[in-house]
Design an enzyme around this catalytic site. Sequence first.
Site, PDB file in Angstrom:
ATOM      1  N   GLU A   1      -5.290  -8.354  -1.066  1.00 34.81           N
ATOM      2  CA  GLU A   1      -6.009  -8.201   0.208  1.00 34.81           C
ATOM      3  C   GLU A   1      -7.474  -7.921  -0.092  1.00 34.81           C
ATOM      4  O   GLU A   1      -7.785  -7.082  -0.933  1.00 34.81           O
ATOM      5  CB  GLU A   1      -5.490  -7.010   1.023  1.00 34.81           C
ATOM      6  CG  GLU A   1      -4.183  -7.236   1.717  1.00 34.81           C
ATOM      7  CD  GLU A   1      -3.761  -6.056   2.589  1.00 34.81           C
ATOM      8  OE1 GLU A   1      -4.652  -5.401   3.180  1.00 34.81           O
ATOM      9  OE2 GLU A   1      -2.559  -5.797   2.656  1.00 34.81           O
TER      10      GLU A   1
ATOM     11  N   GLU B   1       0.834  -1.218   0.000  1.00 32.13           N
ATOM     12  CA  GLU B   1       0.000   0.000   0.000  1.00 32.13           C
ATOM     13  C   GLU B   1       0.861   1.257   0.000  1.00 32.13           C
ATOM     14  O   GLU B   1       0.827   2.059   0.949  1.00 32.13           O
ATOM     15  CB  GLU B   1      -0.946  -0.009   1.203  1.00 32.13           C
ATOM     16  CG  GLU B   1      -1.974  -1.120   1.132  1.00 32.13           C
ATOM     17  CD  GLU B   1      -3.056  -1.040   2.209  1.00 32.13           C
ATOM     18  OE1 GLU B   1      -2.797  -0.453   3.262  1.00 32.13           O
ATOM     19  OE2 GLU B   1      -4.154  -1.575   1.977  1.00 32.13           O
TER      20      GLU B   1
HETATM   21  C1  BGP Z   1      -4.565  -2.729   4.886  1.00 35.50           C
HETATM   22  C2  BGP Z   1      -3.226  -3.206   5.350  1.00 35.50           C
HETATM   23  C3  BGP Z   1      -3.226  -4.418   6.189  1.00 35.50           C
HETATM   24  C4  BGP Z   1      -4.503  -4.726   6.904  1.00 35.50           C
HETATM   25  C5  BGP Z   1      -5.768  -4.314   6.229  1.00 35.50           C
HETATM   26  C6  BGP Z   1      -7.004  -4.344   7.085  1.00 35.50           C
HETATM   27  O1  BGP Z   1      -4.578  -1.354   4.879  1.00 35.50           O
HETATM   28  O2  BGP Z   1      -2.329  -3.456   4.289  1.00 35.50           O
HETATM   29  O3  BGP Z   1      -2.059  -4.406   6.948  1.00 35.50           O
HETATM   30  O4  BGP Z   1      -4.464  -4.692   8.249  1.00 35.50           O
HETATM   31  O5  BGP Z   1      -5.669  -3.047   5.647  1.00 35.50           O
HETATM   32  O6  BGP Z   1      -7.040  -3.233   7.912  1.00 35.50           O
HETATM   33  P1  BGP Z   1      -7.330  -3.273   9.447  1.00 35.50           P
HETATM   34  O7  BGP Z   1      -6.363  -4.241  10.008  1.00 35.50           O
HETATM   35  O8  BGP Z   1      -7.099  -1.917   9.924  1.00 35.50           O
HETATM   36  O9  BGP Z   1      -8.726  -3.718   9.593  1.00 35.50           O
END
Ligand code: BGP
Length: 476
Positions: A370, A177
Amino acid sequence: MRKDFLWGGATAANQFEGGYKEDGRGISNVDVVPAGKDRFLVALGKMRHLKCDNEHRYPSHEAVDFYHHWEEDLELLHEMGLKCFRFSISWSRIYPTGEEAEPNEAGLAFYERVINRCVEYGIEPLISLVHFDVPLSLTEKYGSWKNRKMIDFYVKYVETVVRRFKGKVKYYLTFNEINMLLHLPFMASGIVFDEGENETDVKYRAAHYELVASALATKAAHEIDPEVKIGCMLAAGNTYPMTCNPEDIWKSMGKDRENYFFIDVQARGYYPSYAVKFFEKENIRLDITEDDKEILRENTVDFISFSYYSSRLTSADPEQNKKTAGNVFATLKNPYLKASEWGWQIDPLGLRITLNSLYDRYQKPLFIVENGLGAKDELVEAADGSKTVIDDYRIEYMREHIKCMIDAVNEDGVDLLGYTMWGIIDLVSASTGEMAKRYGMIYVDKDDNDQGTLKRYKKKSFDWYKRVIKSNGAEL
Ligand code: BGP
């Protein structure tokens, strides 16, 4: 769907691995980001907090302890039939301060064990070289990515990794990201702002160094192992206009460009004209050399990867201020969408829209690395006396998103390499630092007071995803 479609799951070292001081690992920026009330200020780089103290809790220190559970975890992923496992290498496990002459052998050996096991199981490793982390010492000494020196430290680290895992690892992502640098400068890039500093200036300067570093890493990786494929990684999700008012359309286009900016450079090899004009207008002083331009031009990425949780919404009308949460991106509430317990709006068709937008724009293979639902889970007793989670809500979320993904491939002709759902084994939330926000298909017994046995349990979604993978998406 292609026969070799990479169905998988994703994790990140700082949210998953734990063992933060073991076997010579150095401290990194993510280790000093606390859970609780100061998390956001620290993550934004607005509160200088470079040491752990007793007042805060630091979820990355143990996370869910993959460091000591890796064999059991990989066995479960193998049982699920996973084709691909995305994880990140913790930079400070390899170079504890970022500046050592020689890498930390124990760190490399850990990842080698993990990779070897994946290969044995027929699971393709997909490695994020940086998932938000930077050796903390580089922040202390150089201000992290504010400084051009970071490029050399990073490239050396990447060369070490690619050389070591040559022939075993085919897919790498240079920065997770990368656009998160604009939104969470400390957590995503180790940047703390000094008093009176022009933050926009600092962020885009740092962005330039990361972009050059990414291009040089791509070059080095291709030279070391011509078989490897290097991807960039975007926190994606199109920004919709609130109405058909051209003012709203224009605003949403600008919002999307803020994010595309990084990928435009990594995929096309040069700064887009809208960015050049923006720098001029804002009087942003970048340190771009002729050499940098050549490096960017000659070393574009092989594929585009991205995370997708939600679409975004914007309006040119200042009255429209009903904000809702959404992966740290401020966005308006879309009246057509439902939201998760954390207020992240749920928009499966938005995934198809995002896939099409990215493919139209770049014409390179895409990879969804993701996607998933953060939800509260309850561990209950199953009929056979074992424990499980009946996570129909998660299955529903994934089913709808996967359907739209398949439509993008089969109906729209998008070239898609794979899909690794986020947090396949429960892990710490990046935005909130909570354990309660779970994404996994495997439950981990740990709570927000650092209590729990760390035992793993299969959720209902485990068997569901297993079928999806086995049928290559035909059985949803
Ligand atoms: C993205 C990241 C992850 C992950 C995901 C979910 O932004 O790359 O590291 O955690 O989001 O977000 P969160 O954990 O805040 O729910």
